[in-house]
Enzyme design. Sequence first.
Site, mmCIF file in Angstrom:
data_model
loop_
_atom_site.group_PDB
_atom_site.id
_atom_site.type_symbol
_atom_site.label_atom_id
_atom_site.label_comp_id
_atom_site.label_asym_id
_atom_site.label_seq_id
_atom_site.Cartn_x
_atom_site.Cartn_y
_atom_site.Cartn_z
ATOM 1 N N ASP A 46 -42.904 -84.807 23.033
ATOM 2 C CA ASP A 46 -44.147 -84.930 22.271
ATOM 3 C C ASP A 46 -45.237 -85.204 23.296
ATOM 4 O OD1 ASP A 46 -45.959 -85.218 20.101
ATOM 5 O OD2 ASP A 46 -45.744 -87.394 20.217
ATOM 6 N N GLU A 88 -43.622 -79.893 21.341
ATOM 7 C CA GLU A 88 -44.560 -79.776 20.228
ATOM 8 C C GLU A 88 -45.815 -79.058 20.710
ATOM 9 O OE1 GLU A 88 -47.160 -82.753 17.492
ATOM 10 O OE2 GLU A 88 -45.000 -83.153 17.560
ATOM 11 N N ASP A 145 -44.358 -91.460 19.000
ATOM 12 C CA ASP A 145 -44.287 -90.439 20.049
ATOM 13 C C ASP A 145 -42.835 -90.082 20.370
ATOM 14 O OD1 ASP A 145 -47.264 -90.449 20.873
ATOM 15 O OD2 ASP A 145 -46.671 -92.550 20.991
#
Length: 159
Positions: A7, A66, A139
């Site tokens: 992330d 992501e 996160d």
Amino acid sequence: MVILGIDPGTHRAGYGVIESSRNECRYVGAGLLPARHEEAHLRLRDIKRGMDTVIGAFRPAGIAVEKLFVTRNQKTGIAVAQARGVILLAAAEHNLPIAEFGPGEIKSHLTGYGAADKSSVAKMVRIILKCPSLSVIDDVSDALAAALAAHFIKAFGRD
């Protein structure tokens, strides 16, 4: 096979590692890539070094990242895009394939609903990985969710 989920972030970039085999997966590890410096270019160096360390430690078969969420704050968007670039560079330098997912795709793979909230995603991460006591920040949970999305679509094949 080991899948590393990322992330991206500039101050906090989460990573999550799962072991994926056939229709099962298990939690291996997770944390934050270091980004300790105040200067942007030094934070990017920290993230790159962190990626190299995590890749070396876990030897993933692929990396699930992501995609950048469109943001109204251009300054933040540019900074996160730079962090993503460093993450993608680390994957390329280690000859690792990359699977990229938008936030809605990840949420949909885990919860069945592309607009699910972060607590729903975190809950599904704990359920799928059979780690009911797993307590991580958003996160890190999002990074594990990205790795799980790659597992579900068989992004890197199967052992």
